[in-house]
Design a protein around this motif. Structure first.
Motif, mmCIF file in Angstrom:
data_model
loop_
_atom_site.group_PDB
_atom_site.id
_atom_site.type_symbol
_atom_site.label_atom_id
_atom_site.label_comp_id
_atom_site.label_asym_id
_atom_site.label_seq_id
_atom_site.Cartn_x
_atom_site.Cartn_y
_atom_site.Cartn_z
ATOM 1 N N GLN A 90 1.351 -1.161 0.052
ATOM 2 C CA GLN A 90 0.285 -0.228 -0.284
ATOM 3 C C GLN A 90 1.001 1.204 -0.487
ATOM 4 O OE1 GLN A 90 -3.147 -0.289 -0.194
ATOM 5 N NE2 GLN A 90 -3.592 -2.429 0.840
ATOM 6 N N PRO A 91 0.485 2.168 -0.236
ATOM 7 C CA PRO A 91 0.783 3.842 -0.649
ATOM 8 C C PRO A 91 1.698 3.746 1.292
ATOM 9 C CG PRO A 91 -1.279 4.161 -0.912
ATOM 10 C CD PRO A 91 -0.877 2.743 -0.227
ATOM 11 N N TRP A 148 4.095 -2.855 5.191
ATOM 12 C CA TRP A 148 4.663 -3.916 5.583
ATOM 13 C C TRP A 148 4.835 -4.992 5.431
ATOM 14 C CZ3 TRP A 148 -0.647 -4.613 9.515
ATOM 15 C CH2 TRP A 148 -0.581 -5.378 11.146
ATOM 16 N N ASN A 169 3.731 5.893 -5.656
ATOM 17 C CA ASN A 169 4.150 6.730 -4.398
ATOM 18 C C ASN A 169 5.819 6.439 -4.602
ATOM 19 O OD1 ASN A 169 4.717 5.179 -1.369
ATOM 20 N ND2 ASN A 169 3.343 6.645 -1.324
ATOM 21 N N THR A 170 6.226 7.816 -3.697
ATOM 22 C CA THR A 170 7.690 7.694 -3.697
ATOM 23 C C THR A 170 8.494 7.617 -2.491
ATOM 24 O OG1 THR A 170 7.527 9.241 -3.406
ATOM 25 C CG2 THR A 170 7.926 8.839 -5.983
ATOM 26 N N ASP A 171 7.640 6.624 -1.341
ATOM 27 C CA ASP A 171 7.919 7.069 0.512
ATOM 28 C C ASP A 171 9.327 5.427 -0.379
ATOM 29 O OD1 ASP A 171 6.012 8.512 0.542
ATOM 30 O OD2 ASP A 171 4.872 7.139 1.696
ATOM 31 N N SER A 194 13.856 8.150 -1.335
ATOM 32 C CA SER A 194 13.837 8.912 -0.598
ATOM 33 C C SER A 194 13.122 8.791 0.859
ATOM 34 C CB SER A 194 11.784 8.817 -0.748
ATOM 35 O OG SER A 194 11.615 9.749 -0.239
ATOM 36 N N ALA A 195 14.086 9.728 2.017
ATOM 37 C CA ALA A 195 14.322 9.266 3.266
ATOM 38 C C ALA A 195 12.595 8.969 4.105
ATOM 39 C CB ALA A 195 14.974 10.373 3.669
ATOM 40 N N LYS A 196 11.835 9.051 3.422
ATOM 41 C CA LYS A 196 10.259 9.516 3.788
ATOM 42 C C LYS A 196 9.737 8.162 4.475
ATOM 43 C CE LYS A 196 5.633 10.686 4.533
ATOM 44 N NZ LYS A 196 5.661 9.939 4.688
ATOM 45 N N GLY A 197 9.624 8.023 5.537
ATOM 46 C CA GLY A 197 9.058 6.764 6.465
ATOM 47 C C GLY A 197 7.420 6.513 6.706
ATOM 48 N N THR A 198 7.308 4.735 6.225
ATOM 49 C CA THR A 198 5.897 4.479 6.271
ATOM 50 C C THR A 198 5.829 3.603 7.842
ATOM 51 O OG1 THR A 198 7.788 2.414 5.802
ATOM 52 C CG2 THR A 198 6.736 3.846 3.823
ATOM 53 N N VAL A 199 4.827 3.045 6.855
ATOM 54 C CA VAL A 199 3.852 3.486 8.668
ATOM 55 C C VAL A 199 3.944 1.356 8.255
ATOM 56 C CG1 VAL A 199 2.420 4.936 9.203
ATOM 57 C CG2 VAL A 199 1.223 3.378 6.997
ATOM 58 N N LYS A 200 3.591 0.830 9.119
ATOM 59 C CA LYS A 200 3.000 -0.959 9.315
ATOM 60 C C LYS A 200 1.764 -0.703 9.642
ATOM 61 C CE LYS A 200 7.931 -0.994 10.296
ATOM 62 N NZ LYS A 200 8.535 0.091 9.432
ATOM 63 N N ALA A 201 0.509 -0.974 8.699
ATOM 64 C CA ALA A 201 -0.871 -0.368 9.069
ATOM 65 C C ALA A 201 -1.852 -1.245 8.258
ATOM 66 C CB ALA A 201 -1.383 0.998 9.065
#
Lengths: 230, 230, 230, 230, 230, 230
Positions: free
Chosen positions: C61-62, C66, C89-91, C135-142
């Motif tokens: 997912q964007p 996870w 998405n580029t995260d 990209s340094a953009k952090g991601t969730v695990k949701a």
């Protein structure tokens, strides 16, 4: 579009080209009155190359590199091959075999408004390419285009024989008839920069060196001490 | 827009900045709650640099680098110059001469939401730049902008004096008032990662180390043995 | 989308994969009939790596990585992890810790239609990644996705177990059932190129070597001596 | 990022907002000194709407519209909802149901740096939206963001309560403290244009009306009769 | 790529397709578990059309529309033609004549990952097209592709006979085997929305209707009265 | 770049222009040998306009519309103004006042490789514009460019006096010397299409009408009955 190959073209002055190759894109672009620069999406496939040479031009169809094979025969020692495309296309029209063939004729490099492949091999053989994309996508040989007609490449109209200058800053095209004049201006600009560089390195401000304070004030610029004074 | 230069700004805590420079963008961005990251189109002109410093900000007009010359005077040892633009623009607003001037004042690097040129010379002098494009396109000095006002650069609002951190992963901005707290969190996060790295290198699965199996099952994830069971 | 993990997949022939890794993307792509090439926006985070292996696939997912943690457990020695995303998405879904975990299982590299971070660390540990962005953009695990289902990655449909080949020219996917046949064709193509390269290096024109002059004439191509004859 | 909702915000002057809504984006943007304009990728989902109102701001996560539901409660009659996103995202975070809810509270429209869906239904109910994309992609409700904190939306920093003006030319944001002054300037500019329009319609040249001939000559512009004189 | 035309394909359930056409893209996409949506760059050439039908698929070469002519013969009443391309291309592969031919066979519309031309004529004859670009660029008929093989179109893998649904929100593809189940879910989702719409129109907040307040609090969302409390 | 205005230009044949305006872009582009088409990012600001006229050309600086004011004086009844820019720029260089001035001189429309504003007013006054962007961004009048020199606009080199044709399919440029010949070919192509349209509407397949079956077979196309036969 005429499907034609022009055999005889007039090439830009070779002394001017030598000057362009020594000074590089940014200086030549300024000397030409800030024109002739190709769009910034055109990038070198590896860093560090700096070349200049008269353009042999190609107009290619999307996904079709037939005309590149045709163009090789029209190239001479010192030329730069410039490829425009009739529509946006990123396919890998150029690779190691074509580079081997161009190298055998003394061509200095390639500027292509499409894709390039075999980039590691090209780097190993020191054959510089400025391209829109890196792509392994193979191409057909089905529809003719043209060689040595004017082509638009990355936003610039290139006439056969114009001087093409390329380095890590991009690619600039100098129309043949302006080459000598532009080379002189470029050399002068280059010579002037040394003095400026030394002053700036010594801490002199550009504001003072370029005498900008008065025109800035006239243009309405204000200085305030604190953010809340804005 | 006010055409103004603010002379006095408050700079972010220097100890925090030292921590940011040591830890790099990804860790700092996480510590800040995953915010403050500039858009990914901003890229270093060469790999390997990692810097942090308080922002001196510039708001420039398209194709016009006048305000960069004005901003040099406002910079101090350790600062990072941050340039936003009133509209999308890729022109080469910055090159070797301005870098020489900034270097003379001890500025660590440049973050610019526009183009940069003389990239080989900048690499040779180890002056790092994060830019939107590499472009030899020359600029005029005709219309004033502003220095040390808040600017949006690559999607992030930067206040003068905020901490700017930049490396190969991109650029993150830490608001001045959150710097100390963020530096502590970043250090803690960094220290925690060593243990995780060792476990993962030894073959422990993240699924187990992070205790993800139960929440995944609750979220509905199923395991099947074969594709036809999907 | 089914939120599912498929445990057993059939992997492409290992001999064919060895051939693919030796010959590289451009040759394999041609041998497959010029298909299977991922879009050119997918780029290696550093130059010089060349790998091939069977795909373990992930649908993410964007802004959520996870499923990458879930996928690690499904990987074996020699695999290549391939990540598609349900939307653009580029995260930075992938970084040093996940690479450490994949390295521990013998995974050769990652192909991700999203962002990657910690690129300097990844280069230092020689773990190659082909990604859409840095990209340094952090991601969730949701939100769960899927592992080992067919995914579209950078414009190509990848089935679990398909052969993935990646180098500086890009990424190509060979469907599992075509691997053996494609490897043979690729080897033949490679062998044939040596002779061509030698001829071209010796100055033979492609026009003659490929016998293009007659078909070009039939297709309407004309030669003229001077521009005014166009 | 703080996951917080700010309940009380100060809204921009309602008379100024009335003026902005009457005059439209281009005039207001000029009156503000040519600043505050959002990037041009933000487009209305249908032509013809023209609105202005104080901003209620939302910071959302990619692929997650949870905060939009939270924001509805903070909206009042006449507000404009402005949504920024922590990373580039085009998912359809907004559609008919949310519009129904906002309409029930008197909200005038939406400006979103992400995607919008149900565009035909939105047009039918005359609820205007300026968005980055039209996308049916559904979103989750998994990760909180923030409401009524400053957000960057399409390149502009928006503080809660700032005036947002949107029409077919785009979206401009007027900081709350400049609204009254800007409304006056915008009205004056608008009034002045009538006279100019009549002169131009009657055939008076802008060159003469704006007295440009002398400054053009000083700037170096030359007139020649024929192309060969260039 | 095999240059092949598959004559017999199994088409998706016609009742399901009827439901999809009535409910539109956003509802169907949600019912399919938020998957199958084509990228947002695919846009209708005019607003207002809403169609669904089984896919007849085409794989075309860049700048070459030969396979579209081949595909016409394979189309039946109610089909939707779906065109993927072996590389990024925006040329006008489709126009009024091909539409006339498809209309004669009862085809409902076209989805093409390339360009379309004659858009005014297509609008006049009510033949809807979803395309990547509008382009007059003519194409050749030189290189075969394939018909009724799986193709990736705008980021989605389409198998021949899959249901394609298109409206102003975009294009979604439902795999043939999931059509009946998805139609049921879509209808249920649609029916449920009426009640929600009425509640929201009456001023009930989504926060309450969806019972979001408690999970938001658990996720860490805080309410503060004033900006300075952040 | 020379900062110059050329006063006397030769305009393309007016009968040919009349034919072009009647037939539209796609037909003219084909008649010209599939060349001269501007890039597809250039779009009309509203649908339905179809014009043709000789080009008066402008080369503008980014964010600066001074030369447009200069160009008005050089325009005559029936001309089309064509604006190129020295670098990528989307600012709103053109709006209602300039359109009023051009309308007073009988100019048919504008083609601009930059932005346009006041789009609702332009639609109301039926002044068609093809632009790269819609943007309210105001511009300065600080740096001269040129009028009636060759300019590259959206990828096509335009000489002053060339015929410019624009409609909903895009913009094509016919070099002045090819206008008469191209008009004849375009008329012929148009006349031929009527017969084809009728046959196709009656159900004749293009495969038969264009006699494609044999060349397709020679090119290697195979027909199979079922997917498993691929």
């Amino acid at each position: 579009m005429k499907t034609v190959v022009v055999r005889n073209i007039q090439r830009a002055d070779s002394n001017a080209i030598g000057t362009f190759e020594a000074l590089g894109v940014s200086t030549v672009h300024e000397a030409l009155g800030r024109s002739g620069l190709m769009k910034t999406y055109l990038r070198p496939i590896y860093a560090g190359a700096q070349i200049a040479g008269p353009a042999v031009t190609v107009l290619a169809q999307p996904g079709d590199n037939w005309m590149l094979h045709v163009a090789v025969e029209q190239c001479r020692q010192g030329d730069v091959l410039v490829v425009g495309c009739t529509t946006d296309n990123t396919d890998g029209m150029f690779g190691e075999l074509l580079a081997t063939s161009l190298r055998a004729r003394g061509v200095k490099g390639l500027v292509i408004d499409a894709g390039c492949r075999d980039v590691r091999a090209l780097h190993d053989m020191d054959f510089p390419v400025w391209s829109k994309a890196i792509s392994a996508k193979g191409t057909v040989k089905a529809t003719p285009g043209a060689v040595n007609v004017p082509v638009v490449c990355a936003g610039v109209n290139v006439e056969p024989g114009d001087a093409v200058v390329a380095d890590d800053d991009g690619v600039v095209v100098v129309p043949r008839k302006y080459c000598v004049e532009t080379a002189q201006k470029a050399q002068k600009r280059h010579d002037d920069e040394d003095g400026k560089r030394q002053q700036l390195a010594a801490g002199v401000l550009g504001l003072d060196m370029y005498k900008m304070r008065e025109p800035l004030e006239k243009a309405g610029l204000r200085y305030v001490d604190n953010p809340e004074d804005v």
